[in-house]
Enzyme design. Structure first.
Site, short mmCIF file in Angstrom:
data_model
loop_
_atom_site.label_atom_id
_atom_site.label_comp_id
_atom_site.label_asym_id
_atom_site.label_seq_id
_atom_site.Cartn_x
_atom_site.Cartn_y
_atom_site.Cartn_z
CE1 TYR A 1 28.17 19.32 -16.24
CE2 TYR A 1 26.01 20.37 -16.30
CZ TYR A 1 27.37 20.44 -16.07
OH TYR A 1 27.93 21.61 -15.65
N GLY A 2 26.98 15.27 -14.47
CA GLY A 2 28.29 14.79 -14.00
C GLY A 2 28.18 14.00 -12.72
CB THR A 3 30.17 14.22 -9.59
OG1 THR A 3 29.84 15.55 -9.19
CG2 THR A 3 31.51 14.20 -10.31
CG LEU A 4 25.41 16.85 -8.61
CD1 LEU A 4 24.95 18.23 -9.07
CD2 LEU A 4 25.08 16.64 -7.15
CD GLU B 1 27.71 21.75 -9.44
OE1 GLU B 1 28.90 21.98 -9.72
OE2 GLU B 1 27.17 20.66 -9.70
#
Length: 135
Positions: A17-20, A82
């Protein structure tokens, strides 16, 4: 719930849901992964932590995720990124849980730290360029 966990070990899915996500700065950690599709989670809320977001299992109007099929090596790399600690999940920055998606159960990283003062994202997705107010 052993069956979904066992199934996901054979063909791991990861919900990001983010930088990935595709096009963002950490997507290279998913090189070699297969994009399965996009989905929206209504039982997850994102918190804008500045350079990246963190998710919590809280009701929302639908936050955007992308689902990828990964192998054990890619999953281990994501765990390092993470700061997921398999033996003591609550002590890392993120915990990793099996969560339902439209494509089947997927690993989802949940933020373990304090979110006081962080902007809340209850609908849509996180962007590194968005300016949000604290709610």
């Amino acid at each position: 719930m052993p069956a979904p966990a066992l199934a996901i070990r054979r063909t791991p899915l990861v919900a990001v849901y983010g930088t990935l996500k595709r096009g963002l700065r950490n997507h290279h950690w998913l090189d070699g992964a297969d994009f399965v599709g996009a989905d929206r989670l209504t039982d997850a809320t994102l918190y804008d932590l500045g350079p990246y977001p963190g998710a919590r299992l809280e009701p929302s109007r639908g936050v955007e995720i992308e689902v990828f099929r990964v192998d054990a090596s890619l999953l281990a790399g994501l765990d390092r990124l993470e700061d997921y600690r398999i033996r003591r999940p609550a002590s890392g920055t993120y915990d990793r849980v099996v969560h339902p998606t439209a494509f089947g159960p997927a690993w989802l990283y949940l933020y373990n730290r304090d979110v006081a003062g962080c902007s809340v994202i209850r609908e849509g997705g996180w962007s590194p360029h968005a300016r949000r107010s604290v709610v």
